[in-house]
Every structure is written in C-alpha cells, then in structure tokens.
Design an enzyme around this catalytic site. Sequence first.
Site, PDB file in Angstrom:
ATOM      1  CD  GLN A   1      -0.877   6.360   3.405  1.00 55.17           C
ATOM      2  OE1 GLN A   1      -0.267   7.293   4.175  1.00 55.17           O
ATOM      3  NE2 GLN A   1      -0.433   6.064   2.082  1.00 55.17           N
ATOM      4  N   GLY A   2      -4.396   2.735   4.544  1.00 58.21           N
ATOM      5  CA  GLY A   2      -4.246   1.078   4.649  1.00 58.21           C
ATOM      6  C   GLY A   2      -3.435   0.721   3.348  1.00 58.21           C
ATOM      7  CE1 TYR A   3      -2.691   3.677  -0.355  1.00 54.33           C
ATOM      8  CE2 TYR A   3      -0.477   4.335  -1.027  1.00 54.33           C
ATOM      9  CZ  TYR A   3      -1.638   4.468  -0.988  1.00 54.33           C
ATOM     10  OH  TYR A   3      -2.318   5.379  -1.911  1.00 54.33           O
ATOM     11  CB  SER A   4       2.346  -0.856   5.395  1.00 53.37           C
ATOM     12  OG  SER A   4       3.129   0.317   4.739  1.00 53.37           O
TER      13      SER A   4
ATOM     14  CB  SER B   1      -0.454   6.607  11.094  1.00 54.98           C
ATOM     15  OG  SER B   1       0.865   6.169  11.290  1.00 54.98           O
TER      16      SER B   1
ATOM     17  CD  GLU C   1       2.349  10.502   1.685  1.00 56.26           C
ATOM     18  OE1 GLU C   1       2.882   9.998   0.899  1.00 56.26           O
ATOM     19  OE2 GLU C   1       1.862  10.189   2.881  1.00 56.26           O
TER      20      GLU C   1
ATOM     21  CG  ASN D   1      16.966   8.116   4.647  1.00 54.47           C
ATOM     22  OD1 ASN D   1      15.712   9.001   4.258  1.00 54.47           O
ATOM     23  ND2 ASN D   1      17.762   8.593   5.242  1.00 54.47           N
TER      24      ASN D   1
HETATM   25  C1  LIG Z   1       5.856   5.855  12.341  1.00 55.19           C
HETATM   26  C2  LIG Z   1       5.364   4.958  11.155  1.00 55.19           C
HETATM   27  C3  LIG Z   1       4.128   5.394  10.530  1.00 55.19           C
HETATM   28  C4  LIG Z   1       3.586   4.678   9.553  1.00 55.19           C
HETATM   29  N1  LIG Z   1       2.310   4.767   9.277  1.00 55.19           N
HETATM   30  C5  LIG Z   1       1.693   4.269   8.119  1.00 55.19           C
HETATM   31  C6  LIG Z   1       0.445   4.409   7.497  1.00 55.19           C
HETATM   32  O1  LIG Z   1      -0.400   5.001   8.433  1.00 55.19           O
HETATM   33  N2  LIG Z   1       0.139   3.489   6.680  1.00 55.19           N
HETATM   34  C7  LIG Z   1       0.794   2.600   6.056  1.00 55.19           C
HETATM   35  O2  LIG Z   1       0.265   2.084   4.894  1.00 55.19           O
HETATM   36  N3  LIG Z   1       2.057   2.478   6.312  1.00 55.19           N
HETATM   37  C8  LIG Z   1       2.588   3.223   7.151  1.00 55.19           C
HETATM   38  N4  LIG Z   1       3.963   2.973   7.768  1.00 55.19           N
HETATM   39  C9  LIG Z   1       4.763   1.978   7.211  1.00 55.19           C
HETATM   40  C10 LIG Z   1       5.581   2.433   6.223  1.00 55.19           C
HETATM   41  O3  LIG Z   1       5.600   2.981   5.143  1.00 55.19           O
HETATM   42  C11 LIG Z   1       6.681   1.564   5.998  1.00 55.19           C
HETATM   43  O4  LIG Z   1       7.446   1.092   7.164  1.00 55.19           O
HETATM   44  C12 LIG Z   1       7.965   1.502   5.001  1.00 55.19           C
HETATM   45  O5  LIG Z   1       7.435   1.736   3.645  1.00 55.19           O
HETATM   46  C13 LIG Z   1       9.212   0.784   4.951  1.00 55.19           C
HETATM   47  O6  LIG Z   1       8.309  -0.589   4.932  1.00 55.19           O
HETATM   48  P1  LIG Z   1       9.004  -1.701   6.015  1.00 55.19           P
HETATM   49  O7  LIG Z   1       9.014  -1.177   7.191  1.00 55.19           O
HETATM   50  O8  LIG Z   1       8.328  -3.020   5.812  1.00 55.19           O
HETATM   51  O9  LIG Z   1      10.612  -2.029   5.765  1.00 55.19           O
HETATM   52  P2  LIG Z   1      11.164  -3.057   4.801  1.00 55.19           P
HETATM   53  O10 LIG Z   1      10.709  -2.670   3.571  1.00 55.19           O
HETATM   54  O11 LIG Z   1      11.338  -4.246   5.466  1.00 55.19           O
HETATM   55  O12 LIG Z   1      12.525  -2.288   4.777  1.00 55.19           O
HETATM   56  C14 LIG Z   1      13.650  -2.928   5.813  1.00 55.19           C
HETATM   57  C15 LIG Z   1      15.194  -2.341   5.236  1.00 55.19           C
HETATM   58  O13 LIG Z   1      15.521  -2.723   4.041  1.00 55.19           O
HETATM   59  C16 LIG Z   1      15.641  -1.859   3.218  1.00 55.19           C
HETATM   60  N5  LIG Z   1      15.210  -2.086   1.851  1.00 55.19           N
HETATM   61  C17 LIG Z   1      14.319  -2.468   1.343  1.00 55.19           C
HETATM   62  N6  LIG Z   1      13.955  -2.770   0.061  1.00 55.19           N
HETATM   63  C18 LIG Z   1      15.096  -2.069  -0.463  1.00 55.19           C
HETATM   64  C19 LIG Z   1      15.865  -1.928  -1.743  1.00 55.19           C
HETATM   65  N7  LIG Z   1      14.955  -2.376  -2.896  1.00 55.19           N
HETATM   66  N8  LIG Z   1      16.835  -1.098  -2.081  1.00 55.19           N
HETATM   67  C20 LIG Z   1      17.524  -0.707  -0.709  1.00 55.19           C
HETATM   68  N9  LIG Z   1      17.070  -1.005   0.516  1.00 55.19           N
HETATM   69  C21 LIG Z   1      15.955  -1.529   0.627  1.00 55.19           C
HETATM   70  C22 LIG Z   1      14.689  -0.426   3.733  1.00 55.19           C
HETATM   71  O14 LIG Z   1      15.247   0.758   3.289  1.00 55.19           O
HETATM   72  C23 LIG Z   1      14.845  -0.719   5.224  1.00 55.19           C
HETATM   73  O15 LIG Z   1      16.269  -0.094   5.771  1.00 55.19           O
HETATM   74  C24 LIG Z   1       4.436   3.680   9.064  1.00 55.19           C
HETATM   75  C25 LIG Z   1       5.805   3.356   9.445  1.00 55.19           C
HETATM   76  C26 LIG Z   1       6.286   4.099  10.433  1.00 55.19           C
HETATM   77  C27 LIG Z   1       7.749   3.618  11.028  1.00 55.19           C
END
Ligand SMILES: Cc1cc2nc3c(=O)[nH]c(=O)nc-3n(C[C@H](O)[C@H](O)[C@H](O)COP(=O)(O)OP(=O)(O)OC[C@H]3O[C@@H](n4cnc5c(N)ncnc54)[C@H](O)[C@@H]3O)c2cc1C
Lengths: 360, 397
Positions: free
Chosen positions: B131-134, B168, B251, B375
């Site tokens: 999945q290439g989103y993030s 992932s 999902e 969360n």
């Molecule tokens: C084990 C693992 C597997 C993953 N696999 C994939 C994958 O296969 N494909 C993919 O595309 N992505 C994947 N991800 C990425 C995942 O979707 C992102 O980590 C997630 O969306 C959070 O983004 P970030 O890590 O950039 O955190 P950030 O967005 O930088 O957030 C940092 C902190 O700020 C908080 N925050 C941010 N914005 C707000 C807001 N507006 N209000 C309140 N709090 C906020 C967050 O809750 C968090 O606590 C994976 C992540 C993990 C840990």
Amino acid sequence: MDFTFTAEQLEFRDTVAGLLKTEVTSDSIRARWSTDSGKDPALQEQLLAMGVYSLLFPESLGGLGMDAIDAVLLAEACGAVALPEPLAETMMVASPLLVDILNRGLGNGAIQPIIDGVMDGRVNVAVLHPINPYLNFAADVDWILAGSGDGLYLLPRDAVNLTPAKSLDPSRRLSSVEFDPSAEHRVAGGEVGAALLRASLNLGGLTVAAQLLGLSELLVSQSVQYTQDRNQFGRPVGANQAVKHLLADVAVQLEYARPVVARAAYTVGVSPERADFAVSHAKLAATRVAQLAARQAIQVHGAMGYTWECDVQIAAKRIWALSYEWGDEGFHKNRIHEWLLQPNALLGPEYTFGRRSLVG
Amino acid sequence: MQLEFSPADEQFRNEVASWLRDHLCGEFAAIRGRGGPGDEHHFVDERKAWERTLAEGGWTCIGWPEQWGGRGATIEQQVIFNEEYARAGGPGRLGHIGETLTGPTLLAFGSEQQKQRYLPDIRAGQAFWCQGYSEPGAGSDLSNIKTRAEWDEQERVWRFYGQKVWTSLAHESDFIFVLARTDVSQRGHRGLSFFLVPLAQEGLEIRPITQLTGTAEFNEVFFDGACCSPEDLVGEEGDGWRVAMGLLGFERGVSTLGQQMLFQVELDEVIRLAKENGASRQPALRQRIAEAHIGLRTLRYNSLRMLSGEDDGSLSREAMIYKLAWSNWHRNLGKLAMDVLGPEAELVESAPYELNRLQSLFLFTRADTIYGGTNQIQRNLIAERALGMPREPRGDA
Ligand SMILES: Cc1cc2nc3c(=O)[nH]c(=O)nc-3n(C[C@H](O)[C@H](O)[C@H](O)COP(=O)(O)OP(=O)(O)OC[C@H]3O[C@@H](n4cnc5c(N)ncnc54)[C@H](O)[C@@H]3O)c2cc1C
C-alpha cells in the site's frame, strides 16, 4: 519541614548533569551498543575525577559524606541522559551496603580495601539481590555482593559463574550469575543478613525510581521538540490539543512523582529500617509515569517513533527494563497493601503523614 | 437478531477446519503461528508457497464473486473462515493486502481490463501487493501527497517521481498501489489519482526501515521515473481520493474477526504463562486478565454487529469506532504480557536481537495505535463525522 533540596545539592547535581549531557549523547550511546563492554572508559575517568564514586562514603573513610538525598538527584540526572553505565547503582546501592557491612564489623577486613578501591576507581563492585534474576554489567566487576536466602556473600569475580544474556535494551549487558553460597564467602546471615539485603533492596528500588524520573523527562523533552518540528495539516502536530494533552498528562504525573521519590530518599537516609513503604511508593509512582512517558512519546512521534533510528527507543527500552528491576509493580504493591491491611496497621487521620513525623 | 450460526454454516466451519488440518502440516508445520504482527519477516518463501496451496484449495479470496474465482462467501462464512484459520494457527497472510484491499477496490472501481489483468494472480496466490499511501510529508494528513505522476506522451506511460514511506512488505511484494498527484496545480485531495504499479522496474528503489524490533517490515519506496501503463490508472484521472477512501472502507472487512481470533490466541498464551510462572496469583494481574477477556468479547460482538450491516464500502458508525477500540485493547494486552513475564520480560533470545513472541507482541502493539490512522485521528473522525462536531482548523504553514 522543607521539601526542597539545598543550593549545594543542586549545584553538585548540575555539575555532574552538565558533564553527562555533553558526554552521553544518543550517538555515544549507540556507539556503545556495538561494543562488548558497553561502556565509555573516558567518561568513567571524568566521573571519578568529579568524586561521584566517593559520594556516599563517610568523610572518615575519605568519602564526600553525602547521603541518599544528594545521590537521588544524581541518579535522576543519569536517567535524564539514559546513561548506560551503572553509575547510580554503584554509587547508591553498592557503596552504602559496603559501609553498612563495615560499620557492623563484618567482612573480615576485606571491606576497607574494597571501599578504597571504589573511591579511586580501581575496584568495581556490584550487588546481586535475589529479586533480580540478572546482573547488569557484571563482566568487569571485581567483587559481587550477592544475596541468597538471608545470607549475604562477598564474592571475588572468579568465584562466580557468569552467563551473558541479552536485554531488550541494547545498552544493557546482562548476565545470570551462579555462585556457591559457601561459608568462606559469607558476610552475614540470619537477621543481620536479611536486614542488609532489605536495605539494599530499598536502595535499589530508590535508585531505579530516580532514574525512571530522569528517563521520563528525557522523553518529554524529545517529544516536545519533535511535535514542534513535525508539520501536518499545515501546522506543527504539537498545535493539536490531542497531542498536547498526551504530553501534559506525563508532565503532571512526573511532577507528582518527584516529591514521592524525594521523600523515599529522605526516609532511606534518616530512617532506613522504615523505608519499605516509601520506596515501594516511589518505585510505583516512577514506573507509572515512565511507562506513560514511553507510550506517549512513541505515539506523538507517529511511525517515526516505531523506528530503530528514532532516539525515543533509547529511553523507552530502558524504562521497559527498569520497570521490572528491583521489584516489579506487583511486588511493590504487595508491600504496600500488606502493610496497610495488617490487623494492627496504623490508620486514621493522625497517621496520614506517618507517626509523629514525615518519615513514618 | 439471531446470534447462532446456521447448520449450513457449521458444516462450512467443519469443512474449513478439516482442510486446514490436512494441509497445514508436513512442509507447512514449521510456519504454523508464524509471520503474524512483529514476525512478518520470517518464513517469507514458505508463506508464499502456503498462499499458493491455500489458493489451490480454493481458500483465497473466498468473499470475492465466483466470477473472479471466489466463493461468493457470505459474511458469516468469511467470519468462520477467518476464525478457523486463526484457530488452526494459520501463518500471517502475505496475500492479505491483495485480497482485502486491491481486490475489492478493483471490483468496485476498476476497469474490466484491470480486473482481468490483476485479480486472477491475487486469487492464485501468485501476486503480492503493498500500500503506497504515506509519504514523509503525508502521514495523518494523507492528502498532502507530493509524489507526482507525469504523463509521458512519447512512451505513452505514467511516470512517477517522489517517495512513499512506511510501506509495509514492499520488499516482499510484486505491486504497489500508489496515490499520486496528477495535477500539481491542485492541493489537498484534489488532483490525485490512483495507480497500480509493478515494483520490479528501473527508477524504483525499495529501502527497508529498521523498526524498534530490530527487524524491517516497512520500507521507503523511491520513484525516479518508474512507470505504469495508462490502463493502470484506476477510475478517472483526478479521482484518486475517492478510490483511496473507498479502499480504506474495505479495511473494516471481515479480517477483523480473524484478527480477534489471533488476539484470543495471544491472550490464551498470556494466561497460560501466568498460570505457569505464578503471575496468576497476583491479584492485580488476575484482574487485568479478566479485563482483557471481557474486552475481547466486546470487540467481537461489535464486529459481528458491524458486519451485519450493509457492505457498500462506506464507513458505518460501528466501523469508525473499531480501530480505536481494538488498538487500545491490543496495546494493553502487550503491556499485560510483559507484566506477566515480569523480570523475564527484558530478556531477548540471544544474538543479534531475537525477540520472543510476547516481546514482539508488546513492541508491535506500540504501533497499533499509529498505523491505519492514529488514535488521535480516529477520535477526530468520530467526533467530526459521527457526532458532527465542528472541524479542526487547518494551518497554512
Ligand atoms: C507498523 C506500521 C506500518 C505501516 N504501514 C503502512 C503501509 O503499508 N502503507 C502506508 O501507506 N502507510 C503505512 N504506515 C503509515 C501510517 O499510516 C502512518 O504512520 C500514520 O498515518 C500516521 O502518520 P505519521 O506517522 O506521519 O504521524 P504524524 O501524522 O506525523 O503524527 C504524529 C502525531 O501527531 C498526531 N496528529 C497529527 N495530526 C493530528 C491532528 N490533526 N489532530 C490530532 N493529532 C494529530 C498523531 O496522532 C501522532 O500522534 C504504517 C505505519 C506503521 C507504524
């Protein structure tokens, strides 16, 4: 009554903390991970020169004559940089135990030279209490003070069998220790042995509690920094209440845990035979805030917090290890409720702060 | 309301269980219970072989329509399959993303040609997806995607430039679905498009990221001119956000029930250990074990209720609360496991950094509250979408 530290206590802490902050960086900690010893010998020399290894020895023995209250500030400073070396344990657990043995006229003349050796950095002593299945940094110790039953044994390095074990925390160097509790090495037994071991357990619990406070503080500051630097939705993630509150909750618990640990240090210093309750409270309060700090720090870092590269893991993994050392939550809660629920427990408003004085 | 499974369903359950008993043995005995969360890097080749065996038995993609090789299984049957799979100790499913995300998305939004090209290989356990989103700048704020897809008129292909992160299993996959910006004059969720991209090609580099666990399950994926054909654009150009959100709706799927069976296996392990090492004598731990048990039951009832509703890929209220609920429950279970281990919790199995099952569980559950929407983001969604509370303002930095 005065719940604050003196200017001198804080000044000494600041001096040592200053050195630790410059020398113990996350890079230097990571560098230790790939070495066998896991230590930085140059740092040891600097700490020795500052006198931290003489801290808790009385002036009559050539030490600095400070007490647990002074030391608890240093132990917290060790935690605040996630110092891998067991400085706090040597200073706060091994040293007082050696003095205690000496003062009771035990140890057959072996203790004085060991104390001298600790103060000038030639001799390395560690305490193995039965509550801890593993000893940290045992490989280069010269002497081990080990408990078995109510016996306390002073063992030279070659009288024990060390089997290395790996810790979840790559900074730690665990070993399991086998030894033969023979009369030859026995320092004390019976009531005296039990009292010495109990005192060491309280010192150990206190030492770990203080480090956990420092580790919590480290995680809060790393997290505050990260949430300012990381932008999402066009603003720092720390601008969101949901993120702020995660860290504010840790800060509140941390400030509330500090006087608990200070009070335990005070009790250990002035009335060690009555310190069980205070130390258990301290270990519980410090573990609770530290566990929360580790959890929230990872959370506010997002996926970054789940990587090896992110420095949050350094303090978080230390917290997860120390939470179980010198008695886990169950052990310390038991000590508290067993004390409270005994038939003749001293309960009621007049005992809220202990009998007569704070130290109760 | 009718809470029993029908006799036909029970018969289906027997069929699944006996097939698994007959096949999850011999060469596959070693992968029982392996490859789950925190253990994804183990037995990858064996688990791919297992996917093909599952496929031959007709046990991949059972919820897909028969036309595409599925069984058109009812929700109940899918629940049963997932439960029995977990009960039998079925290994972590490498085909999971293709089966539960790519497939349903193509069925809903894909062209006939895309279905024909991709669905059979997913169904056969031959093609694995990620999945290439993030992206580095697009985590919680997913719409801030910067990866560009440019139309190359000469070669008649879409070319990609930019970077995905946290992908992932990219290093074990054959394809990635990519959300990329086709109109750079647009910001946010406008101007995005959804593509199906092969991973093994020039101009695409995958670099594993080491996790807290010392292992690498997720990756950085760099695009520097990698391409896909015009037929691999899903939906219209500029319609990527709608497709991407539709995919996230899938999902919620039935895999949640199988996930809970895995949770049950983990909880059973924690209980077994507590009895064995005496932790079960501690009143505080006994109570937490009871809490964990009823918490898991609650999750199950909610999932069954949620799956009883319409299956149109839209987010129902129940689905919205699910991620928050299970991730917190699971995170607590991880902590409980460590507390039951006590001082042994710290000890890892020898060099270089082999975690035992419960330690992996503990560490992995630190991420449960982050991936798939943190969360905090989940709570925002519940408050804003389910409760209709005012949206948080965006910054403009
Ligand atoms: C084990 C693992 C597997 C993953 N696999 C994939 C994958 O296969 N494909 C993919 O595309 N992505 C994947 N991800 C990425 C995942 O979707 C992102 O980590 C997630 O969306 C959070 O983004 P970030 O890590 O950039 O955190 P950030 O967005 O930088 O957030 C940092 C902190 O700020 C908080 N925050 C941010 N914005 C707000 C807001 N507006 N209000 C309140 N709090 C906020 C967050 O809750 C968090 O606590 C994976 C992540 C993990 C840990």
